[in-house]
Design a protein around this motif. Structure first.
Motif, PDB file in Angstrom:
ATOM      1  N   PRO A 351       3.888   7.299   8.481  1.00 37.08           N
ATOM      2  CA  PRO A 351       2.621   6.795   7.959  1.00 37.08           C
ATOM      3  C   PRO A 351       2.706   5.303   8.299  1.00 37.08           C
ATOM      4  O   PRO A 351       1.241   4.783   8.589  1.00 37.08           O
ATOM      5  N   LEU A 352       3.502   4.441   8.261  1.00 38.27           N
ATOM      6  CA  LEU A 352       3.602   3.165   8.811  1.00 38.27           C
ATOM      7  C   LEU A 352       2.875   2.987  10.278  1.00 38.27           C
ATOM      8  O   LEU A 352       2.204   2.363  10.615  1.00 38.27           O
ATOM      9  N   LEU A 353       3.710   3.848  11.192  1.00 40.05           N
ATOM     10  CA  LEU A 353       3.237   4.069  12.523  1.00 40.05           C
ATOM     11  C   LEU A 353       1.584   4.221  12.526  1.00 40.05           C
ATOM     12  O   LEU A 353       1.057   3.542  13.214  1.00 40.05           O
ATOM     13  N   ALA A 354       1.394   5.336  11.784  1.00 41.36           N
ATOM     14  CA  ALA A 354      -0.210   5.533  11.610  1.00 41.36           C
ATOM     15  C   ALA A 354      -0.989   4.185  11.091  1.00 41.36           C
ATOM     16  O   ALA A 354      -2.019   3.900  11.712  1.00 41.36           O
ATOM     17  N   THR A 355      -0.495   3.470  10.187  1.00 42.18           N
ATOM     18  CA  THR A 355      -1.029   2.303   9.548  1.00 42.18           C
ATOM     19  C   THR A 355      -1.265   1.235  11.060  1.00 42.18           C
ATOM     20  O   THR A 355      -2.296   0.468  10.753  1.00 42.18           O
ATOM     21  N   CYS A 356      -0.304   1.044  11.790  1.00 42.79           N
ATOM     22  CA  CYS A 356      -0.435   0.073  12.873  1.00 42.79           C
ATOM     23  C   CYS A 356      -1.810   0.463  13.623  1.00 42.79           C
ATOM     24  O   CYS A 356      -2.610  -0.594  13.922  1.00 42.79           O
ATOM     25  N   LYS A 587      -3.888  13.053  14.492  1.00 42.41           N
ATOM     26  CA  LYS A 587      -2.993  13.204  13.424  1.00 42.41           C
ATOM     27  C   LYS A 587      -2.534  12.195  12.878  1.00 42.41           C
ATOM     28  O   LYS A 587      -2.611  12.213  11.625  1.00 42.41           O
ATOM     29  N   LEU A 588      -2.420  10.949  13.604  1.00 37.74           N
ATOM     30  CA  LEU A 588      -2.301   9.871  12.963  1.00 37.74           C
ATOM     31  C   LEU A 588      -3.073   9.396  12.051  1.00 37.74           C
ATOM     32  O   LEU A 588      -3.057   8.962  10.916  1.00 37.74           O
ATOM     33  N   PHE A 589      -4.557   9.601  12.391  1.00 33.19           N
ATOM     34  CA  PHE A 589      -5.615   9.387  11.535  1.00 33.19           C
ATOM     35  C   PHE A 589      -5.582  10.119  10.345  1.00 33.19           C
ATOM     36  O   PHE A 589      -5.619   9.659   9.033  1.00 33.19           O
ATOM     37  N   ARG A 590      -5.130  11.599  10.203  1.00 32.25           N
ATOM     38  CA  ARG A 590      -4.769  12.154   9.063  1.00 32.25           C
ATOM     39  C   ARG A 590      -3.838  11.898   8.523  1.00 32.25           C
ATOM     40  O   ARG A 590      -3.920  11.981   7.177  1.00 32.25           O
ATOM     41  N   LEU A 591      -2.553  11.448   8.874  1.00 35.10           N
ATOM     42  CA  LEU A 591      -1.559  11.202   8.116  1.00 35.10           C
ATOM     43  C   LEU A 591      -1.907   9.787   7.395  1.00 35.10           C
ATOM     44  O   LEU A 591      -1.492   9.817   6.130  1.00 35.10           O
ATOM     45  N   TYR A 592      -2.666   8.564   8.013  1.00 33.90           N
ATOM     46  CA  TYR A 592      -2.957   7.563   7.574  1.00 33.90           C
ATOM     47  C   TYR A 592      -3.627   7.716   6.160  1.00 33.90           C
ATOM     48  O   TYR A 592      -3.462   7.456   4.887  1.00 33.90           O
ATOM     49  N   ALA A 593      -4.884   8.683   6.373  1.00 35.03           N
ATOM     50  CA  ALA A 593      -5.743   8.930   5.464  1.00 35.03           C
ATOM     51  C   ALA A 593      -5.235   9.802   4.300  1.00 35.03           C
ATOM     52  O   ALA A 593      -5.342   9.337   3.236  1.00 35.03           O
ATOM     53  N   LEU A 594      -4.662  10.781   4.415  1.00 33.79           N
ATOM     54  CA  LEU A 594      -4.112  11.885   3.783  1.00 33.79           C
ATOM     55  C   LEU A 594      -2.898  11.143   2.773  1.00 33.79           C
ATOM     56  O   LEU A 594      -2.862  11.358   1.569  1.00 33.79           O
ATOM     57  N   HIS A 595      -1.920  10.457   3.495  1.00 31.81           N
ATOM     58  CA  HIS A 595      -0.876   9.528   2.740  1.00 31.81           C
ATOM     59  C   HIS A 595      -1.438   8.728   1.833  1.00 31.81           C
ATOM     60  O   HIS A 595      -1.021   8.406   0.712  1.00 31.81           O
ATOM     61  N   THR A 596      -2.314   7.893   2.415  1.00 30.85           N
ATOM     62  CA  THR A 596      -2.948   6.819   1.295  1.00 30.85           C
ATOM     63  C   THR A 596      -3.841   7.799   0.043  1.00 30.85           C
ATOM     64  O   THR A 596      -3.483   7.021  -0.918  1.00 30.85           O
ATOM     65  N   LEU A 597      -4.380   8.598   0.544  1.00 33.37           N
ATOM     66  CA  LEU A 597      -4.880   9.185  -0.626  1.00 33.37           C
ATOM     67  C   LEU A 597      -4.230   9.806  -1.665  1.00 33.37           C
ATOM     68  O   LEU A 597      -4.236   9.499  -3.061  1.00 33.37           O
ATOM     69  N   GLU A 598      -2.841  10.316  -1.218  1.00 33.46           N
ATOM     70  CA  GLU A 598      -1.931  10.624  -2.306  1.00 33.46           C
ATOM     71  C   GLU A 598      -1.210   9.699  -2.980  1.00 33.46           C
ATOM     72  O   GLU A 598      -0.843   9.662  -4.201  1.00 33.46           O
ATOM     73  N   GLN A 599      -0.912   8.488  -2.254  1.00 36.53           N
ATOM     74  CA  GLN A 599      -0.469   7.405  -2.832  1.00 36.53           C
ATOM     75  C   GLN A 599      -1.366   6.812  -3.929  1.00 36.53           C
ATOM     76  O   GLN A 599      -0.882   6.090  -5.096  1.00 36.53           O
ATOM     77  N   GLU A 600      -2.809   6.829  -3.792  1.00 35.48           N
ATOM     78  CA  GLU A 600      -3.704   6.376  -4.660  1.00 35.48           C
ATOM     79  C   GLU A 600      -4.198   7.311  -5.551  1.00 35.48           C
ATOM     80  O   GLU A 600      -5.187   7.384  -6.217  1.00 35.48           O
ATOM     81  N   ALA A 601      -3.361   8.482  -5.643  1.00 36.30           N
ATOM     82  CA  ALA A 601      -3.941   9.566  -6.222  1.00 36.30           C
ATOM     83  C   ALA A 601      -4.805   9.475  -7.547  1.00 36.30           C
ATOM     84  O   ALA A 601      -5.784  10.040  -7.750  1.00 36.30           O
ATOM     85  N   SER A 602      -4.212   8.505  -8.405  1.00 34.27           N
ATOM     86  CA  SER A 602      -4.921   8.724  -9.788  1.00 34.27           C
ATOM     87  C   SER A 602      -6.343   8.250  -9.785  1.00 34.27           C
ATOM     88  O   SER A 602      -7.251   8.641 -10.458  1.00 34.27           O
ATOM     89  N   GLU A 603      -6.718   7.432  -8.980  1.00 34.28           N
ATOM     90  CA  GLU A 603      -8.114   6.791  -8.689  1.00 34.28           C
ATOM     91  C   GLU A 603      -8.885   7.963  -8.147  1.00 34.28           C
ATOM     92  O   GLU A 603      -9.983   7.909  -8.337  1.00 34.28           O
ATOM     93  N   PHE A 604      -8.139   8.703  -7.420  1.00 33.11           N
ATOM     94  CA  PHE A 604      -9.093   9.602  -6.592  1.00 33.11           C
ATOM     95  C   PHE A 604      -9.259  10.910  -7.676  1.00 33.11           C
ATOM     96  O   PHE A 604     -10.613  11.342  -7.731  1.00 33.11           O
ATOM     97  N   TYR A 605      -8.492  11.323  -8.564  1.00 33.82           N
ATOM     98  CA  TYR A 605      -8.510  12.035  -9.629  1.00 33.82           C
ATOM     99  C   TYR A 605      -9.573  11.783 -10.571  1.00 33.82           C
ATOM    100  O   TYR A 605     -10.623  12.398 -10.674  1.00 33.82           O
TER     101      TYR A 605
END
Lengths: 698, 698
Positions: A351-356, A587-605
């Motif tokens: 995910p950090l690689l995707a973040t770069c 795939k890197l786009f999706r990894l960045y986005a979905l990993h971020t979404l999961e990290q910030e899950a509670s705001e998305f819920y």
């Protein structure tokens, strides 16, 4: 240095060799490294880098082999020698500023001319009038004056209005008296000041006829041009060692009623008429506002590359390093596993690689917007309020340009997010290297330590988020009034209002555009929540700071996701990259986005942008599958950032995989501590007298 | 050092003075600092500290004033001189080991005798037989031998089974040949080895008759006792500078077929019979297993104090530092606000303050459990498998003691959580100090850097979580089989199973015991989820590592919340603390628990332990209200940790609030960089020749 015995020199690492492992990694991916490099850096950028690198490597002063060993005084002296040589090369080769910037990035250490070449020259250029250009700028450009920019004080950082240094106009002899009334008014943290500069731009509170007129810049000579001693009634020194940045002489500066002539006050925007002794009001402060936005956009752009250095090092080392067998392996005799094959390592690095990439594309998008707005900005100059320098400006600004305000707010939020992401990501990379990450030879620790102040300067990362929140609240009020949206921020807020009741049903697991919309939805939801707290519930500003921080983070993450998405949609990327490379980028786009979404899950819920089930699936299925899919391309993807080994200066990150050979070489042959022989017993002195050692040997 | 002009020496910071502000802070809280100190450290502990401190401060070698300035070689030499003096004081004053430990904490830097005094002596003591005690331990205790513990290799960290160094038994002359077959087999990171030690305990793969018997410890002389040169066919050196820990000489060590006698193999648990040339199997490896648990429990206990240093410094500085006015202040002329009044600062510092207590009480609880289990452990010795040293041992252990297994697993998870919490908390504290946090004079950066390896040693923090997960899965399987719970872990799992269908309805906002239950519920939920993935869905171990990490974290947070809660219920605390102090402690418990709950919100939702609405209320109401309630007590709470200024060595954390005076003093009067005068122009050499400077002055 003690010689290393021959039998040691003949030893090799246990196989398979690091070089073989990296070769295998490169062989199993079809990512077109060269095309991706060009897309990231442009052909001209790559050529420049390799041209400059060849020049630097020929100069002995740039040899890095003692960088990790030298103490502060030595490091500073070497850094100054390097700065001098760089200036000489600049003149000799007729370099452009881009060339010089490139050389600085390759050298990768702050230098004592740093603030002269940036803030001092820029401020003289931008805020001086023609007469001042002749008097100060020209000798400074020829390095007859070496300057610094003295704003921050011992007691005052972000809050420029709180500065204590005074500049009092003396109508009788047409001079200013610069004075430091207290210890806390000492200028502090001023780069290039401690040992190097003989001039300073000093920010001081202007007093005229007993009345304060706020902070203004003054050009002041501080050291003798021949002896380099501080001038009378001026105290200067270096402020001491720091967590990083120790090649720079950050300094302190105090004035004991020092008189300077009328020409010292930089007069392009405001000045004192020496005849009438009257203050002339600033004419176009919005230009400064624009400069800050530009500087912050640069930080966003650079953050991708800053992080990519750490990711490059960690990814290569984790591909060379082997530890343990796979637990489910059938035979206990199976060879040890490359560390990068463990999902616990992948979830930290990929995910950090995707973040770069995400940050790099976002920075690029910001710069493009900035350029596009430059003309509009100049046209608007003079209409806005001078609020760019302030940690917490007025809640309602008077800027007439919605685009400028949007860009300004976005740059604040993104600067905060991007620099923290890089800081935290670098530390994550260091840890992913296990124990060896702690060695200076990893090349991550010192890089992290030198980068760290980016989180504080150009707006403290926590303070800045108030500006984003203020802007979003203002935009939400405008949308609530039914005004037609004039920019993207207003559009997403307006869209949220329209759909709020019917709810969201974003298909984040399969549709890219729905991911972007889900991020927009969450940001909008938090904006209207904050607005309710502030405007309806009349809660205090202070009680909402934590909400504002979250809001700024959410909005900035939306911007990053959106920029990454738009880059993938751009004709440029499709024309430059082949389908297999594009597929990995997607795939890197999706990894960045979905990993971020999961990290910030509670705001998305909470915002109902997604369901609990979707988040679970994003985590357990999508993200884990993406790690598996991206894993084979990891080495080629980091290769595409194209960091020369000379720049990385890392044993662990060597592009040829010779990790252990390099660690050992540095420890055994470059390490000055191995030159001393101690006496280990408690009742003897520390150092073994060499003569006795010789005698005992005979 | 250049003299500071008199007019500078007369300057004071702008008022109100830091000393006044801290006095005001102390006046407005009724927390009984002294009683709380005693509760944390015991009366004897406090008395010891002040006795030892007085002794250390009298010795010139312990003067800290150049610590932040000195380069690596100087720092190491000073550290060795300090280690020698400490040993002398130990003998002179007849110190206990607790006294010595206390002195080390006050000095606060790793010393070159560190590994001799810990692992070397402990290993000889614990794993040597009587003959070896006489031959090795006794001279080591008299510091005739100075030793180290050589386990880790350049290519092998956590995985002890993968070590490459060999020890081959030679039946013909009853010796072992110690050999380093590859470069990666070089011992690496070995504390006290680089320059200091003349002996080492070397972990090597035992070979007997061509067959491997796994890693075993050997005592080997490595340097000449007189010349201190490496013995023949032994290569030794320091491994170079690190991110921190630079007062320690971590070293490397290689052997070129070095013969050592039969007595070298530490023989308490396993040995070779020199007559039959047969291997004698280990008798009671569980003792080692126990030692690791003890070491990890110590790390948990210390983590609270480690973090408290940073929190003390940041809380004091944020009470002295003032920036900006409150935005809602009526008059723009209002004085600047103490930084600690901003909620964005409170949300970063006060939960960390609560965490210090939480970790301290948890560590104390662990130590108590450990002590209670010691007898049981000794009784069980010999039954368990030797798996303590391994990063990933067998999924099913054979230990007969459920309590021991529980303690072992808990210590793994808590060590991981506690050390990361301290690492990340210290960095958070440094940032909360704004720009000055970056100066070494903050006292946080170097402390952070020295503490950092704790996250890697005694079990890598990521690796360790597998042990917790393995244990929880095993417990869950047992509970599912209907076995009666025999410890707390099994009880909460069993309770979850029983109530799973009817669901949870925890009143976390008002009932403390419900908070504890909610944490237990989430941990149990994640355990059964992981079990389903592993046992029903047959997913690979590797694919579950990320889940296991989360599970370990969740379970460890439950343990911390539970320990804090139980401490508050204990008769000891009610008898030692008065009601106002107890009330604040209770608020700290709630702050720790509810803030953690909110940070980990998504797992609490997903497990249905709480509702979305409860989390929202926890955040916007409970936590924000707790910050407000605890704020007035912050200074007294950090005072209760009772760090002497000499120990903190921090300008920002001074107990008298003289922050700016101290920063300025260190920069202007102690800083060696200010001794050099440079020539700033690009075409001249770096250093200004002093003669010319003098001439120009005349």
């Amino acid at each position: 240095m003690p010689t290393v015995p021959d039998w040691v020199k003949q030893l090799k690492p246990a196989g398979p060799q690091g070089s073989e492992l990296l070769e295998q990694e490169r062989a199993k991916s079809k990512v077109n490294t060269s095309a991706l490099s060009t897309f990231l850096h442009t052909k001209a950028g790559l050529e420049r880098k390799h041209k400059i690198l060849a020049i630097l490597q020929q100069e002995k002063v740039f040899d890095k082999s003692q960088n990790y060993f030298a103490g502060r005084v030595d490091r500073f002296e070497t850094a100054l020698a390097r700065a001098k040589k760089l200036r000489q090369l600049y003149v000799k080769h007729g370099w452009t500023n881009d060339d010089k910037q490139c050389a600085n990035e390759l050298i990768s250490e702050p230098g004592p001319y740093g603030l002269h070449e940036s803030m001092f020259l820029i401020t003289l250029q931008g805020q001086g009038n023609a007469e001042q250009h002749k008097r100060f700028l020209e000798p400074a450009q020829e390095y007859k004056y070496i300057g610094c920019y003295a704003q921050t004080e011992l007691g005052h950082g972000s809050n420029v209005r709180g500065l204590e240094t005074t500049a009092t106009w003396n109508p009788e002899d047409k001079t200013f008296t610069i004075h430091s009334p207290t210890l806390t008014s000492s200028k502090w943290w001023i780069g290039s000041l401690g040992r190097t500069a003989n001039f300073a731009v000093v920010m001081a509170q202007l007093y005229l006829g007993g009345k304060p007129y706020g902070p203004h810049p003054f050009v002041v000579q501080i050291r003798d041009l021949k002896t380099h001693q501080p001038l009378e009634n001026i105290a200067i020194g270096d402020i001491g060692p720091k967590f990083g940045y120790n090649t720079m002489d950050n300094g302190y500066l105090l004035f004991n009623k020092v008189k300077v002539p009328h020409i010292s006050m930089l007069a392009r925007f405001s000045s004192i008429d020496p005849k009438t002794n009257k203050y002339i009001r600033p004419s176009s402060p919005s230009l400064i506002y624009g400069t800050l936005t530009w500087v912050r956009s640069t930080i966003v752009l650079q953050s991708g590359g800053v992080l990519a250095r750490g990711v490059t090092i960690a990814t290569r080392y984790c591909s060379v390093r082997r530890q343990f067998q796979d637990r489910d392996a059938q035979s206990p005799e199976t060879a040890e596993n490359q560390v990068i094959n463990y999902t616990m390592v992948q979830i930290r690095l990929l995910p950090l690689l995707a973040t770069c990439f995400a940050l790099h594309f976002t920075g690029r998008g910001m710069m493009a917007l900035y350029e596009a707005n430059q003309r509009k900005l100049a046209a608007d100059a003079g209409k806005g309020a001078q609020s760019g320098n302030r940690g917490a400006g007025p809640e309602e600004t008077n800027s007439s340009s919605d685009l400028l305000a949007d860009l300004h707010a976005t740059s604040c939020g993104l600067k905060s997010l991007a620099s923290y992401t890089a800081v935290e990501g670098l530390e994550m990379c260091r840890r992913a290297c296990g124990g060896h990450g702690y060695s200076n030879f990893s090349g991550i620790g010192t890089w992290f330590a030198d980068y760290l102040p980016t989180a504080t300067w150009e707006g403290d990362n926590y303070m800045l988020t108030q500006q984003v929140a203020r802007y979003l609240l203002k935009s939400a009020r405008s949308v609530l009034k039914g005004n037609e949206p004039t920019n993207d921020t207003q559009s997403i807020l307006s869209n949220f209002l329209a759909r709020q009741d019917q709810g969201a049903a974003f298909d984040v697991l399969t549709k890219d555009e729905d991911i972007v919309e889900a991020f927009a939805w969450r940001s909008s939801f938090l904006t209207f929540e904050a607005l309710k707290h502030r405007d309806e519930q009349k809660r205090s500003w202070n009680s909402l700071l934590v909400d504002f921080y979250r809001l700024s983070r959410a909005h900035s993450q939306y911007m990053v996701v959106k920029n990454f998405y738009e880059t993938l949609q751009s004709p440029a990327i499709s024309s430059e990259l082949d389908p297999p490379t594009l597929d990995v980028m997607h795939k890197l786009f999706r990894l960045y986005a979905l990993h971020t979404l999961e990290q910030e899950a509670s705001e998305f819920y909470t915002s109902s942008a997604v369901t609990v089930r979707q988040i679970q699936l994003a985590r357990t299925n999508s993200v884990m599958k993406l790690l598996e899919d991206i894993r084979p391309h990891a080495i080629r993807l980091v290769d595409s950032w194209d960091f020369p080994d000379w720049q990385l200066d890392s044993s662990l990150g060597r592009s040829d995989g010779k990790v252990y050979e390099d660690m050992f070489y540095r420890a055994s042959e470059l390490n000055p501590l191995n030159n001393i022989t101690v006496d280990p017993y408690p009742d003897s002195p520390v150092l073994f007298r060499e003569k006795e050692a010789q005698k005992a040997k005979l």
